[in-house]
Write an enzyme that holds these catalytic residues in place. Structure first.
Site, mmCIF file in Angstrom:
data_model
loop_
_atom_site.group_PDB
_atom_site.id
_atom_site.type_symbol
_atom_site.label_atom_id
_atom_site.label_comp_id
_atom_site.label_asym_id
_atom_site.label_seq_id
_atom_site.Cartn_x
_atom_site.Cartn_y
_atom_site.Cartn_z
ATOM 1 N N ASP A 103 -0.657 17.773 -7.606
ATOM 2 C CA ASP A 103 -0.019 19.053 -7.362
ATOM 3 C C ASP A 103 -0.621 20.060 -8.337
ATOM 4 O O ASP A 103 -1.158 19.676 -9.378
ATOM 5 C CB ASP A 103 1.495 18.936 -7.570
ATOM 6 C CG ASP A 103 2.227 20.104 -6.910
ATOM 7 O OD1 ASP A 103 3.446 20.200 -7.074
ATOM 8 O OD2 ASP A 103 1.572 20.925 -6.231
ATOM 9 N N ASP A 154 5.999 12.964 -0.122
ATOM 10 C CA ASP A 154 6.121 12.431 -1.482
ATOM 11 C C ASP A 154 7.576 12.606 -1.886
ATOM 12 O O ASP A 154 8.258 13.497 -1.347
ATOM 13 C CB ASP A 154 5.261 13.227 -2.469
ATOM 14 C CG ASP A 154 5.979 14.490 -2.892
ATOM 15 O OD1 ASP A 154 5.740 15.549 -2.280
ATOM 16 O OD2 ASP A 154 6.838 14.414 -3.810
ATOM 17 N N CYS A 203 13.588 -7.820 3.822
ATOM 18 C CA CYS A 203 12.555 -7.050 3.127
ATOM 19 C C CYS A 203 11.493 -7.982 2.573
ATOM 20 O O CYS A 203 11.796 -9.034 2.016
ATOM 21 C CB CYS A 203 13.201 -6.251 1.990
ATOM 22 S SG CYS A 203 12.024 -5.336 0.982
ATOM 23 N N CYS A 219 9.453 -7.388 0.096
ATOM 24 C CA CYS A 219 8.965 -6.999 -1.241
ATOM 25 C C CYS A 219 9.157 -8.125 -2.248
ATOM 26 O O CYS A 219 9.946 -9.055 -2.047
ATOM 27 C CB CYS A 219 9.672 -5.728 -1.714
ATOM 28 S SG CYS A 219 11.223 -5.983 -2.598
ATOM 29 N N CYS A 269 12.862 -8.780 -3.255
ATOM 30 C CA CYS A 269 13.707 -9.426 -2.242
ATOM 31 C C CYS A 269 13.246 -10.826 -1.897
ATOM 32 O O CYS A 269 14.043 -11.667 -1.472
ATOM 33 C CB CYS A 269 13.753 -8.572 -0.974
ATOM 34 S SG CYS A 269 14.563 -6.993 -1.264
ATOM 35 N N HIS A 301 11.257 -2.506 -5.027
ATOM 36 C CA HIS A 301 11.933 -2.560 -3.721
ATOM 37 C C HIS A 301 11.946 -1.177 -3.044
ATOM 38 O O HIS A 301 11.611 -1.046 -1.868
ATOM 39 C CB HIS A 301 13.367 -3.070 -3.857
ATOM 40 C CG HIS A 301 14.139 -2.861 -2.601
ATOM 41 N ND1 HIS A 301 14.017 -3.682 -1.479
ATOM 42 C CD2 HIS A 301 14.985 -1.862 -2.227
ATOM 43 C CE1 HIS A 301 14.759 -3.223 -0.495
ATOM 44 N NE2 HIS A 301 15.365 -2.108 -0.913
#
Ligand SMILES: Nc1nc2c(CCc3ccccc3)c3nc[nH]c3cc2c(=O)[nH]1
Ligand SMILES: [Zn+2]
Length: 378
Positions: free
Chosen positions: A102, A275, A313, A315, A318, A344
């Site tokens: 940015d 974002d 999930c 991830c 998880c 997560h």
């Protein structure tokens, strides 16, 4: 339109913008010097050259494609010249995927005790050491060229909400002049400079801003001045006014958004890139994102809950740990607890945008959106 002298490589060549149904939802591919990436995409925020609590290897593992960093922060500390001497931001933080930075305008207005804005730029006091600082389009572009991101943003003013029409009009016109100055200052080929559409919450100013910036011919467009506290319907109304005016074959990046319900609506209007600090920020106070809403895993209710945050999930958190364990870590102020909730939440949003892309490609985005909103907002 005024083509750039010595044509910089147009980074965002959309191979296939697959249109879906009644609206502008589309699945595209974004070309950058660090790879070709699928959209819609969620971009984790790494403000100070690190996505808080996770490593580049973990980001790669969870499917992150482009990550974000902040010129404002890195300009103040450690300095963008130092990062350039280190070989640029990719080398400095050991990230070989895409990086978007940015321009610093937003952070000046939202972080530093603002001194004043003039045609030249923005004077402010550093939130780190109180020193007087100054950012202009030229300084912000030079700083971003030093950082070496694949996509950089024009220097703009994010109009506060609410704002008087007259102020929004003058500020938007100045942001367009700053976009032109950003373009002239941008001399690094292979790096894409996106303009940022402003206009406050005024339909006509949004249209003028979009049309003026499209005439200046940028390789991609950010939609700014939103997710600043306005009601969601107002945000959607501004998207409806703005997105159709932007070229179909260029990426659209809705800045600072957001929660899954906002993402699915914005994709419907034709947004490609998102974002948000939200997933990493709420993770640090023990809140996990799920398709049914938020789960405050720190709550006593989960003390003996030996299931994962979300059993569907994929991830790392998880797949290997229970709510009881993560709650224990968070209560004990263990760093690993923050890492697991962050992993997560990032995985959840990255996977969510991947699912939206798949739905668009299979021409079933409409039903995907209906099903998701029914469950998420319950
Ligand atoms: N330059 C700019 N940035 C914005 C951000 C920061 C996004 C960002 C980029 C990179 C890292 C962190 C944050 C906004 N966040 C919420 N609303 C926002 C509006 C604007 C805006 O109008 N202009
Ligand atoms: Zn998970």
């Amino acid at each position: 339109t005024c083509a750039f002298a010595g044509q910089k490589k147009v980074l965002a060549a959309y191979e296939e913008a697959v249109k879906c149904g009644y609206s502008g939802a589309r699945a595209g591919r974004l070309h950058t010097p660090h790879g070709v990436f699928d959209t819609p995409m969620f971009m984790p925020v790494g403000t100070q050259a690190t996505v808080k609590a996770v490593s580049p290897r973990e980001l790669k593992e969870m499917g992150a494609q482009i990550i974000l960093s902040n010129t404002y922060h890195l300009y103040l500390r450690p300095g963008t010249e130092l990062v350039a001497e280190a070989g640029g931001l990719h080398r400095f933080m050991d990230w070989d995927g895409g990086i978007l930075t940015d321009s610093g305008g937003f952070q000046v207005f939202s972080l530093g005790p603002l001194r004043k804005i003039t045609e030249e730029g923005a004077a402010f006091r550093s939130h780190i050491d109180g020193s007087t600082q100054f950012l202009s389009p030229e300084i912000a572009i030079k700083a971003q060229m030093n950082l070496g991101a694949d996509i950089i943003m024009a220097f703009d003013e994010c109009i506060p909400y609410p704002a008087e029409y007259q102020y929004a009009k003058l500020s938007t016109e100045r942001t367009t002049r700053w976009a032109e100055r950003s373009q002239k200052a941008h001399t690094r080929s292979g790096q894409a400079l996106f303009a940022i559409v402003q206009g406050g919450m005024y339909q006509d100013l949004r249209r003028v801003s979009a049309n003026d910036l499209v005439s200046l011919d940028f390789p991609g467009y950010g939609i700014g001045g939103l997710s600043v506290g306005e009601p969601k319907p107002v945000m959607y109304e501004m998207l409806e006014q703005t997105v159709p005016l932007l070229p179909e074959n260029k990426p659209r990046y809705l800045m600072g958004v957001g929660t899954p319900d906002c993402l699915v609506e914005a994709v419907r209007y034709g947004i490609d890139m998102f974002d948000c600090v939200f997933p990493t920020r709420v993770a640090r106070n023990g809140t996990a994102m799920t398709k049914s809403g938020r789960l405050v895993v720190k709550n006593a209710a989960y003390a003996k809950d030996f299931l994962p945050i979300d059993e569907n999930c994929g991830c790392y958190a998880c797949q290997n740990f229970s709510r009881a364990y993560i709650r224990h870590l968070l209560k004990a102020d263990e760093i690993f607890g923050l890492r697991l909730t962050t992993i997560h939440n990032l995985y959840f949003l990255l996977d969510f945008t991947k699912k939206m892309r798949q739905a668009i490609l299979e021409d079933r985005f409409l039903s995907f959106r209906e099903e998701f909103l029914a469950q998420y907002c319950k």
